[in-house]
Motif scaffolding. Structure first.
Motif, PDB file in Angstrom:
ATOM      1  N   ARG A  85       0.819  -1.220   0.000  1.00 40.32           N
ATOM      2  CA  ARG A  85       0.000   0.000   0.000  1.00 40.32           C
ATOM      3  C   ARG A  85       0.850   1.267   0.000  1.00 40.32           C
ATOM      4  O   ARG A  85       0.337   2.365  -0.226  1.00 40.32           O
ATOM      5  N   GLU A  86       2.132   1.125   0.278  1.00 38.01           N
ATOM      6  CA  GLU A  86       3.016   2.292   0.278  1.00 38.01           C
ATOM      7  C   GLU A  86       3.400   2.724  -1.142  1.00 38.01           C
ATOM      8  O   GLU A  86       3.961   3.803  -1.328  1.00 38.01           O
ATOM      9  N   ALA A  87       3.128   1.877  -2.120  1.00 43.39           N
ATOM     10  CA  ALA A  87       3.551   2.151  -3.497  1.00 43.39           C
ATOM     11  C   ALA A  87       2.566   3.077  -4.194  1.00 43.39           C
ATOM     12  O   ALA A  87       1.363   2.799  -4.252  1.00 43.39           O
ATOM     13  N   ALA A  88       3.062   4.184  -4.734  1.00 43.53           N
ATOM     14  CA  ALA A  88       2.231   5.113  -5.506  1.00 43.53           C
ATOM     15  C   ALA A  88       2.401   4.803  -6.987  1.00 43.53           C
ATOM     16  O   ALA A  88       3.504   4.954  -7.530  1.00 43.53           O
ATOM     17  N   PRO A  89       1.334   4.360  -7.671  1.00 43.74           N
ATOM     18  CA  PRO A  89       1.453   4.015  -9.098  1.00 43.74           C
ATOM     19  C   PRO A  89       1.896   5.209  -9.941  1.00 43.74           C
ATOM     20  O   PRO A  89       1.650   6.369  -9.586  1.00 43.74           O
ATOM     21  N   ILE A  90       2.528   4.931 -11.054  1.00 49.28           N
ATOM     22  CA  ILE A  90       2.916   5.975 -12.001  1.00 49.28           C
ATOM     23  C   ILE A  90       1.652   6.582 -12.604  1.00 49.28           C
ATOM     24  O   ILE A  90       0.733   5.873 -13.018  1.00 49.28           O
ATOM     25  N   SER A  91       1.596   7.904 -12.663  1.00 54.40           N
ATOM     26  CA  SER A  91       0.403   8.590 -13.150  1.00 54.40           C
ATOM     27  C   SER A  91       0.348   8.622 -14.673  1.00 54.40           C
ATOM     28  O   SER A  91       1.370   8.484 -15.361  1.00 54.40           O
ATOM     29  N   THR A  92      -0.862   8.843 -15.184  1.00 48.85           N
ATOM     30  CA  THR A  92      -1.027   9.001 -16.633  1.00 48.85           C
ATOM     31  C   THR A  92      -0.269  10.227 -17.128  1.00 48.85           C
ATOM     32  O   THR A  92       0.301  10.223 -18.226  1.00 48.85           O
ATOM     33  N   ALA A  93      -0.218  11.284 -16.310  1.00 55.53           N
ATOM     34  CA  ALA A  93       0.508  12.496 -16.701  1.00 55.53           C
ATOM     35  C   ALA A  93       1.996  12.199 -16.882  1.00 55.53           C
ATOM     36  O   ALA A  93       2.632  12.717 -17.815  1.00 55.53           O
TER      37      ALA A  93
END
Length: 420
Positions: free
Chosen positions: A45-53
């Motif tokens: 849950r600590e992982a922030a996915p790469i954004s579309t931007a």
């Protein structure tokens, strides 16, 4: 993606002999695990996915590189580069699936007709998704002709992971078009990591080190090498990520990629563990060498040499320095200690790029004059391998900063206490 370690482990899938209840076909409850493994927590849950931007910025960077090199379009099929640019996870099969990025027009997808609905679902997450067209083909049609039919003028760059059969048939479908390597475009983008990518790699490295430590604390003399890697597997499961490991003991640690032979850890013998995990597509790759008990003078001398070589490599990292500089610095330490010349005992390059692939461009090896740039990520993994006796490798990942190289994880302090 299959790795050398997964091959070794599947080929050697023999029953493990353990001195504790950690082997079984079903996942045990936390109470059935050794306490250090049970104490690990889910960190996914600590992982922030790469954004579309951010993916859009990657596509823009690729277009800029294509313009510099006068390339008309980039062709990517399955694999890490497809996920890097689009977020689409698609393996390669005998059916052509391709994402085409023109240098100055909207992207398009070529896929089997029965995949159209699935691809349409994903358009919202990919760069220029609203403008991306999907061209489909039925099983009795030629997808390669369909692909070239919609290409803009200019040469076509092919990603390095595109299967030869696809590249050949694309070229045959348009014999007048120049086909070039896509590596300058894909590696030109992927080699420089963003803050979001570095954060994911930091998490992957943190998890791997914590799992290694827990496995080391849970094991001891008498456990098999497969039993040790089973502990690591269960540690990764506790952390909520996928990972794998290789474990080689004694004389088999002198083989950099190990042996298929079943092995038992014995007091005073070198144990070499290697590999990592994946967090949101980003990899770690860490090696530790240690003994249970007291190391011999020779083992200690080799460890100290490898430790100094790893530190010297990192100290040589400066923006603008050629990649080979890092290999040269480490190899000099090893050679000066009497473990040379060249590749005699330090039998592989110093390191490799790492990111969405465990091994990716660029490589830290003699002859590579590519300059280091801020944001590049590598392994730092010198080793000394003495045939018939033992091998010691220390590997940590690091990234290039304006002030020099920075490790994701601290160096191993010693053979008896590899995690401090």
């Amino acid at each position: 993606m299959p790795t050398r370690r997964r091959f070794l482990r599947s080929a050697a899938a023999l029953p493990a002999v353990l001195a504790m209840p950690v082997v079984g076909e079903t996942a045990p409850t936390a109470s059935a695990l050794p306490p250090p493994i049970a104490a690990l927590k889910d960190r996914s849950r600590e992982a922030a996915p790469i954004s579309t931007a951010e993916r859009q910025a990657r596509a823009d960077r690729a277009r800029a590189l294509m313009a510099e090199k006068k390339i008309g379009a980039l062709c990517i099929t399955g694999g890490a580069s497809l996920s890097y640019f689009t977020g689409i996870h698609a393996g390669q099969s005998e059916r052509l699936f391709a994402w085409i990025l023109p240098s100055s027009a909207a992207p398009y997808i070529v896929c089997p007709a029965f995949e159209e609905a699935r691809m349409t679902e994903q358009l919202a997450q990919i760069p220029d998704g609203a403008r991306t067209k999907i061209y489909t083909w039925n099983e009795d049609e030629d997808p390669h002709k369909l692909l070239v039919q919609h290409l803009p003028a200019g040469s076509l760059a092919i990603d390095e992971r595109v299967q030869f059969v696809f590249a050949q048939r694309i070229a045959e479908a348009d014999p007048t078009r120049r086909i070039v390597s896509g590596i300058p475009i894909t590696a030109g983008c992927r080699a420089i990591k963003s803050p979001a990518e570095l954060a994911l790699m930091q998490l992957a490295n943190d998890i791997t080190l914590s799992v290694y430590r827990a496995a080391w604390q849970s094991a001891g003399p008498g456990i098999t090498n497969r039993g040790f890697t089973d502990l690591i597997d269960r540690g990764y499961a506790r952390c909520g990520v996928e990972g794998e490991a290789s474990c080689q003991v004694g004389e088999w640690s002198a083989l950099p990629h190990g042996s298929l032979k079943p092995q038992v850890i014995r007091e005073g013998e070198i144990v070499l563990i290697d590999d990592g995990c994946v967090v949101e597509g980003y990899q770690s790759d860490i090696s530790r060498s240690f003994v249970y008990g007291k190391p011999t003078d020779k083992q200690q001398r080799v460890f100290e040499t490898v430790h100094r070589a790893q530190a010297a490599a990192l100290a040589a990292a400066r923006p603008g320095a050629p990649c080979q500089t890092i290999d040269i610095a480490a190899r000099k330490v090893v050679t000066d200690a009497g473990f040379g010349p060249g590749y005699k005992f330090f039998s592989h390059r110093l390191g490799h790029g790492i990111g969405m692939d465990m091994h990716e461009w660029p490589y830290l090896v003699g002859g590579n004059m590519q300059p280091l740039e801020v944001g590049m990520c590598f392994s730092d993994e010198p080793g000394i391998y003495i045939p018939g006796e033992f091998g010691i490798r220390l590997e940590d990942d690091w990234h290039m900063t304006p002030d020099g190289g920075k490790l994701f994880t601290p160096q191993s302090p010693g053979l008896e206490h590899p995690f401090g």
